[in-house]
Design a protein around this motif. Structure first.
Motif, mmCIF file in Angstrom:
data_model
loop_
_atom_site.group_PDB
_atom_site.id
_atom_site.type_symbol
_atom_site.label_atom_id
_atom_site.label_comp_id
_atom_site.label_asym_id
_atom_site.label_seq_id
_atom_site.Cartn_x
_atom_site.Cartn_y
_atom_site.Cartn_z
ATOM 1 N N ALA A 269 -29.075 -40.815 34.915
ATOM 2 C CA ALA A 269 -29.075 -41.420 33.583
ATOM 3 C C ALA A 269 -29.027 -42.944 33.659
ATOM 4 N N ARG A 270 -28.353 -43.483 34.655
ATOM 5 C CA ARG A 270 -28.248 -44.942 34.784
ATOM 6 C C ARG A 270 -29.529 -45.561 35.337
ATOM 7 N N ASP A 271 -30.422 -44.756 35.906
ATOM 8 C CA ASP A 271 -31.731 -45.253 36.316
ATOM 9 C C ASP A 271 -32.702 -45.293 35.137
ATOM 10 N N ILE A 272 -32.494 -44.444 34.148
ATOM 11 C CA ILE A 272 -33.375 -44.395 32.978
ATOM 12 C C ILE A 272 -33.064 -45.540 32.022
ATOM 13 N N ILE A 273 -31.782 -45.765 31.730
ATOM 14 C CA ILE A 273 -31.380 -46.851 30.831
ATOM 15 C C ILE A 273 -31.178 -48.098 31.683
ATOM 16 N N VAL A 274 -32.040 -49.109 31.499
ATOM 17 C CA VAL A 274 -31.969 -50.318 32.320
ATOM 18 C C VAL A 274 -30.920 -51.277 31.771
ATOM 19 N N ARG A 275 -31.032 -51.645 30.482
ATOM 20 C CA ARG A 275 -30.066 -52.563 29.877
ATOM 21 C C ARG A 275 -30.218 -52.534 28.372
ATOM 22 N N PRO A 276 -29.197 -52.943 27.637
ATOM 23 C CA PRO A 276 -29.319 -53.052 26.178
ATOM 24 C C PRO A 276 -30.070 -54.331 25.804
ATOM 25 N N VAL A 277 -30.660 -54.328 24.626
ATOM 26 C CA VAL A 277 -31.341 -55.508 24.102
ATOM 27 C C VAL A 277 -30.405 -56.162 23.089
ATOM 28 N N ILE A 278 -30.051 -57.426 23.348
ATOM 29 C CA ILE A 278 -29.147 -58.158 22.457
ATOM 30 C C ILE A 278 -29.946 -59.282 21.797
ATOM 31 N N THR A 279 -30.508 -59.006 20.634
ATOM 32 C CA THR A 279 -31.233 -60.004 19.865
ATOM 33 C C THR A 279 -30.756 -59.939 18.422
ATOM 34 N N GLU A 280 -31.189 -60.901 17.629
ATOM 35 C CA GLU A 280 -30.797 -60.913 16.223
ATOM 36 C C GLU A 280 -31.330 -59.677 15.506
ATOM 37 N N LYS A 281 -32.564 -59.297 15.808
ATOM 38 C CA LYS A 281 -33.155 -58.130 15.169
ATOM 39 C C LYS A 281 -32.425 -56.843 15.564
ATOM 40 N N SER A 282 -32.080 -56.708 16.849
ATOM 41 C CA SER A 282 -31.382 -55.494 17.279
ATOM 42 C C SER A 282 -29.967 -55.431 16.696
ATOM 43 N N MET A 283 -29.349 -56.585 16.493
ATOM 44 C CA MET A 283 -28.018 -56.607 15.874
ATOM 45 C C MET A 283 -28.096 -56.184 14.405
ATOM 46 N N ASN A 284 -29.170 -56.562 13.720
ATOM 47 C CA ASN A 284 -29.359 -56.136 12.330
ATOM 48 C C ASN A 284 -29.616 -54.635 12.232
ATOM 49 N N LEU A 285 -30.271 -54.066 13.241
ATOM 50 C CA LEU A 285 -30.522 -52.622 13.252
ATOM 51 C C LEU A 285 -29.241 -51.815 13.460
ATOM 52 N N MET A 286 -28.226 -52.435 14.054
ATOM 53 C CA MET A 286 -26.967 -51.719 14.282
ATOM 54 C C MET A 286 -26.309 -51.308 12.973
ATOM 55 N N ALA A 287 -26.586 -52.036 11.891
ATOM 56 C CA ALA A 287 -26.043 -51.657 10.585
ATOM 57 C C ALA A 287 -26.611 -50.311 10.126
ATOM 58 N N GLU A 288 -27.806 -49.970 10.617
ATOM 59 C CA GLU A 288 -28.433 -48.688 10.286
ATOM 60 C C GLU A 288 -28.164 -47.638 11.360
ATOM 61 N N ASN A 289 -27.213 -47.918 12.265
ATOM 62 C CA ASN A 289 -26.830 -47.014 13.351
ATOM 63 C C ASN A 289 -27.965 -46.819 14.363
ATOM 64 N N LYS A 290 -28.748 -47.909 14.600
ATOM 65 C CA LYS A 290 -29.840 -47.886 15.570
ATOM 66 C C LYS A 290 -29.520 -48.877 16.680
ATOM 67 N N TYR A 291 -29.696 -48.442 17.929
ATOM 68 C CA TYR A 291 -29.402 -49.264 19.097
ATOM 69 C C TYR A 291 -30.664 -49.383 19.945
ATOM 70 N N THR A 292 -30.884 -50.571 20.532
ATOM 71 C CA THR A 292 -32.099 -50.848 21.279
ATOM 72 C C THR A 292 -31.781 -51.029 22.758
ATOM 73 N N PHE A 293 -32.603 -50.402 23.614
ATOM 74 C CA PHE A 293 -32.420 -50.466 25.059
ATOM 75 C C PHE A 293 -33.760 -50.689 25.743
ATOM 76 N N ILE A 294 -33.740 -51.368 26.900
ATOM 77 C CA ILE A 294 -34.876 -51.398 27.805
ATOM 78 C C ILE A 294 -34.708 -50.177 28.709
ATOM 79 N N VAL A 295 -35.763 -49.380 28.837
ATOM 80 C CA VAL A 295 -35.686 -48.146 29.614
ATOM 81 C C VAL A 295 -36.768 -48.136 30.690
#
Length: 95
Positions: free
Chosen positions: A4-30
């Motif tokens: 599982a740790r090979d599939i998920i590379v890292r989270p994406v921390i941007t202004e747009k991804s932070m705004n999506l967190m309000a909708e319970n959506k999280y962004t990752f590089i995979v």
């Protein structure tokens, strides 16, 4: 099957991804070869949450130049993961 740790590379921390967190959506590089089912299982295994939906985007690398030499940044794959109601990823909570 990949870890599982090979599939998920890292989270994406941007202004747009932070705004999506309000909708319970999280962004990752995979991993580029990972499919939606593998991404869903990896997120559930690593963060112990229930995933509702997975959307993936193939991002083409941008052209870069250093002096007279040109090249491209590597292509990558992003996944926007929607969690079921009531679930949160604590990694993102302090941001």
């Amino acid at each position: 099957m990949k870890d599982a740790r090979d599939i998920i590379v890292r989270p994406v921390i941007t202004e747009k991804s932070m705004n999506l967190m309000a909708e319970n959506k999280y962004t990752f590089i995979v991993d580029k070869q990972a499919n939606k089912t593998e991404i869903r299982k990896a997120i559930e295994e690593i963060f112990h949450v229930k995933v509702d939906n997975v959307r993936t985007i193939n991002v083409k690398g941008k052209k870069r130049r250093m002096g007279r030499f040109e090249g491209y940044k590597p292509d990558r794959k992003k996944a926007i993961v929607t969690l079921k109601a009531g679930h949160k990823i604590p990694l993102f909570e302090g941001m």
